[in-house]
Design an enzyme around this catalytic site. Structure first.
Site, PDB file in Angstrom:
ATOM      1  N   HIS A  70      91.966 -27.306  27.804  1.00 41.17           N
ATOM      2  CA  HIS A  70      91.525 -28.721  28.062  1.00 41.17           C
ATOM      3  C   HIS A  70      90.543 -29.014  27.065  1.00 41.17           C
ATOM      4  O   HIS A  70      89.663 -28.216  26.657  1.00 41.17           O
ATOM      5  CB  HIS A  70      91.307 -28.633  29.508  1.00 41.17           C
ATOM      6  CG  HIS A  70      90.346 -27.927  30.092  1.00 41.17           C
ATOM      7  ND1 HIS A  70      88.888 -28.283  30.029  1.00 41.17           N
ATOM      8  CD2 HIS A  70      90.404 -26.725  30.728  1.00 41.17           C
ATOM      9  CE1 HIS A  70      88.195 -27.414  30.586  1.00 41.17           C
ATOM     10  NE2 HIS A  70      89.025 -26.148  30.870  1.00 41.17           N
ATOM     11  N   ASP A  72      88.166 -31.776  28.358  1.00 37.80           N
ATOM     12  CA  ASP A  72      87.204 -32.115  28.753  1.00 37.80           C
ATOM     13  C   ASP A  72      86.264 -31.106  29.153  1.00 37.80           C
ATOM     14  O   ASP A  72      86.527 -29.820  29.056  1.00 37.80           O
ATOM     15  CB  ASP A  72      87.691 -32.868  30.239  1.00 37.80           C
ATOM     16  CG  ASP A  72      88.237 -32.195  31.165  1.00 37.80           C
ATOM     17  OD1 ASP A  72      89.405 -31.316  30.692  1.00 37.80           O
ATOM     18  OD2 ASP A  72      88.058 -32.033  32.283  1.00 37.80           O
ATOM     19  N   ASP A 101      83.865 -23.189  28.126  1.00 32.09           N
ATOM     20  CA  ASP A 101      84.773 -23.701  28.938  1.00 32.09           C
ATOM     21  C   ASP A 101      85.075 -25.161  28.653  1.00 32.09           C
ATOM     22  O   ASP A 101      84.435 -26.269  28.930  1.00 32.09           O
ATOM     23  CB  ASP A 101      84.239 -23.826  30.568  1.00 32.09           C
ATOM     24  CG  ASP A 101      85.555 -24.274  31.536  1.00 32.09           C
ATOM     25  OD1 ASP A 101      86.428 -24.476  31.068  1.00 32.09           O
ATOM     26  OD2 ASP A 101      84.854 -24.594  32.719  1.00 32.09           O
ATOM     27  N   GLU A 133      91.101 -31.694  33.209  1.00 33.72           N
ATOM     28  CA  GLU A 133      91.142 -30.333  34.094  1.00 33.72           C
ATOM     29  C   GLU A 133      90.215 -30.167  35.044  1.00 33.72           C
ATOM     30  O   GLU A 133      90.638 -29.752  35.973  1.00 33.72           O
ATOM     31  CB  GLU A 133      91.377 -29.119  33.061  1.00 33.72           C
ATOM     32  CG  GLU A 133      91.663 -27.873  33.647  1.00 33.72           C
ATOM     33  CD  GLU A 133      90.560 -27.280  34.194  1.00 33.72           C
ATOM     34  OE1 GLU A 133      90.747 -26.083  34.956  1.00 33.72           O
ATOM     35  OE2 GLU A 133      89.402 -27.618  33.911  1.00 33.72           O
ATOM     36  N   GLU A 134      89.037 -30.533  34.500  1.00 27.63           N
ATOM     37  CA  GLU A 134      88.105 -30.273  35.293  1.00 27.63           C
ATOM     38  C   GLU A 134      87.898 -30.942  36.790  1.00 27.63           C
ATOM     39  O   GLU A 134      87.095 -30.392  37.724  1.00 27.63           O
ATOM     40  CB  GLU A 134      86.575 -30.537  34.786  1.00 27.63           C
ATOM     41  CG  GLU A 134      86.091 -29.724  33.600  1.00 27.63           C
ATOM     42  CD  GLU A 134      85.976 -27.935  33.887  1.00 27.63           C
ATOM     43  OE1 GLU A 134      86.151 -27.672  35.078  1.00 27.63           O
ATOM     44  OE2 GLU A 134      85.676 -27.504  33.008  1.00 27.63           O
ATOM     45  N   GLU A 161      91.517 -19.971  29.237  1.00 26.53           N
ATOM     46  CA  GLU A 161      90.274 -20.137  29.968  1.00 26.53           C
ATOM     47  C   GLU A 161      89.657 -18.702  29.677  1.00 26.53           C
ATOM     48  O   GLU A 161      90.076 -17.693  29.537  1.00 26.53           O
ATOM     49  CB  GLU A 161      90.456 -20.328  31.473  1.00 26.53           C
ATOM     50  CG  GLU A 161      91.300 -21.620  31.986  1.00 26.53           C
ATOM     51  CD  GLU A 161      90.188 -22.891  31.835  1.00 26.53           C
ATOM     52  OE1 GLU A 161      88.902 -22.390  31.616  1.00 26.53           O
ATOM     53  OE2 GLU A 161      90.417 -23.778  32.397  1.00 26.53           O
TER      54      GLU A 161
END
Length: 380
Positions: A70, A72, A101, A133-134, A161
């Site tokens: 991701h 974001d 992350d 995603e967050e 991740e």
């Protein structure tokens, strides 16, 4: 700097905070791919100012592997000792928001694109980069829905991740919701002429806690997790304007984490049934109360069997034995729900995520690039 570190610097410099437009970082990735002859599909989400990116290297009509990340990051917040959006090196670590992350993994993907392009791939490698995603794995849902028009059904998905490069087989699912309690305002000297929304909200908090305690006591249980049961909690309560006013509104934000085998939405439904059991009799008795419910986010658990072929592949790629389960959630559960066997494996420590001075080690990037080279070789 290595190629991966230089790319990470460019990625971190774009503050692609969740729930904000992400055109700049999508353009950076698209342009990098284009320089190596790779065409990217830009997949706008319904928000209108955010998009996913999907690219295929190798034959499109053959099943291949998805490498997922991701774009974001969470907001920077307080406590940084430098600019969170200017990557800096401190010893053997790179510090910046999103370093671990999970722009570190994305940087490694981009650094390996030239090698992917040069490789005689018999099976394709798909790069799947999502937004938001967050805040509940929002963007990836739209990308997964469009996969049938983008490629042959993938055989596997690796979500990068941070896992210290250990393949992860399982995580819990999640549902987060909001209960908005409506009452009737009034003067605190005559509470009998009003309906206190905060008081009713307190009773609803008790329902959340009671359902949590039922799961803790009766399961179902999954020994790979700590705690071993599904869980619920209230994270936010907001209501009232002053002590001399009977409040007519109160908001409760709650969350459930569900062990594999339990659909998170069944926990949502069970809670709403308890809410109705409390509120409906009050309304029938003439109380001016109501409760509105909203799902804020939800994603399923990841549950890759111990004997899945993808486990042994990921162990060979990473050079590490698989880890049975982790406490955090990812987009892997959604890929699995779409029929694509999925696993987590990426550089860095999850403990570094979402904190001031977030960082990733230079050695972590090197190890991830080495893993990706083995993925390329296996697809060739």
């Amino acid at each position: 700097m290595s190629d991966a570190a230089a790319l990470l610097s460019a990625l971190v410099a774009i503050p692609s905070v969740c729930r904000t437009p992400n055109g700049a970082i999508v353009a950076l990735v698209r342009d990098h791919l284009a320089r190596h002859g790779v065409e990217a599909a830009i997949l706008p989400g319904p928000e209108g100012d955010r998009a996913n990116l999907f690219a295929t290297i190798g034959p499109r009509d053959v099943p291949g592997i998805v490498l997922s990340g991701h774009l974001d990051v969470v907001p920077a917040g307080e406590g940084w000792t430098g600019d969170p959006f200017a990557l800096r090196q401190v010893g053997d670590r790179l510090v910046g928001r999103g370093a671990v992350d999970m722009k570190g993994f994305v940087a490694c993907l981009l650094a390996l694109v030239p090698e992917m392009v040069r490789a005689p791939l018999a099976r394709p490698i798909h790069l799947a980069l999502s937004y938001d995603e967050e805040v509940g794995c929002v963007g990836v849902r739209h990308m997964i829905a469009r996969l049938p028009e983008l490629c042959a059904t993938p055989t596997a998905c690796l979500v990068g991740e941070p896992s210290e490069m250990r393949p992860v087989l399982r995580h819990k699912g999640k549902v987060a919701g909001r209960l908005t309690v409506r009452g009737r305002a009034g003067h605190s000297s005559r509470p009998d002429l009003a309906d206190n929304a905060v008081h009713l909200a307190a009773d609803l908090v008790g329902l959340v806690r009671g359902l949590h305690e039922d799961f803790v006591a009766r399961g179902p249980f999954h020994d790979m997790f700590t705690p071993a049961s599904s869980t619920l909690q209230v994270g936010v309560i907001a209501g009232g304007t002053g002590v001399n006013v009977v409040p007519d509104t109160c908001r409760i934000d709650w969350e459930a984490r569900a062990v594999p085998g339990t659909d998170p939405m069944t926990i949502h439904d069970a809670l709403l049934a308890r809410v109705a059991g409390l509120v409906d009799p009050l309304r029938a008795a003439g109380r001016e109360v109501a409760v509105e419910s909203e799902v804020l986010s939800a994603y399923p658990a990841l549950d890759l069997p111990d004997d899945a072929p993808l486990r042994s592949l990921a162990e060979a790629w990473s050079g590490h034995a698989a880890l049975g389960a982790v406490s955090y959630g990812t987009e892997a559960g959604l890929f699995q729900a779409a029929g694509i066997p999925s696993i987590i494996c990426g550089p860095g420590r999850i403990a570094e995520a979402h904190r001031p001075d977030e960082s990733i080690g230079l050695a972590d990037l090197d190890e991830c690039c080495a893993m990706l080279r083995r993925v390329i070789a296996q697809q060739s």
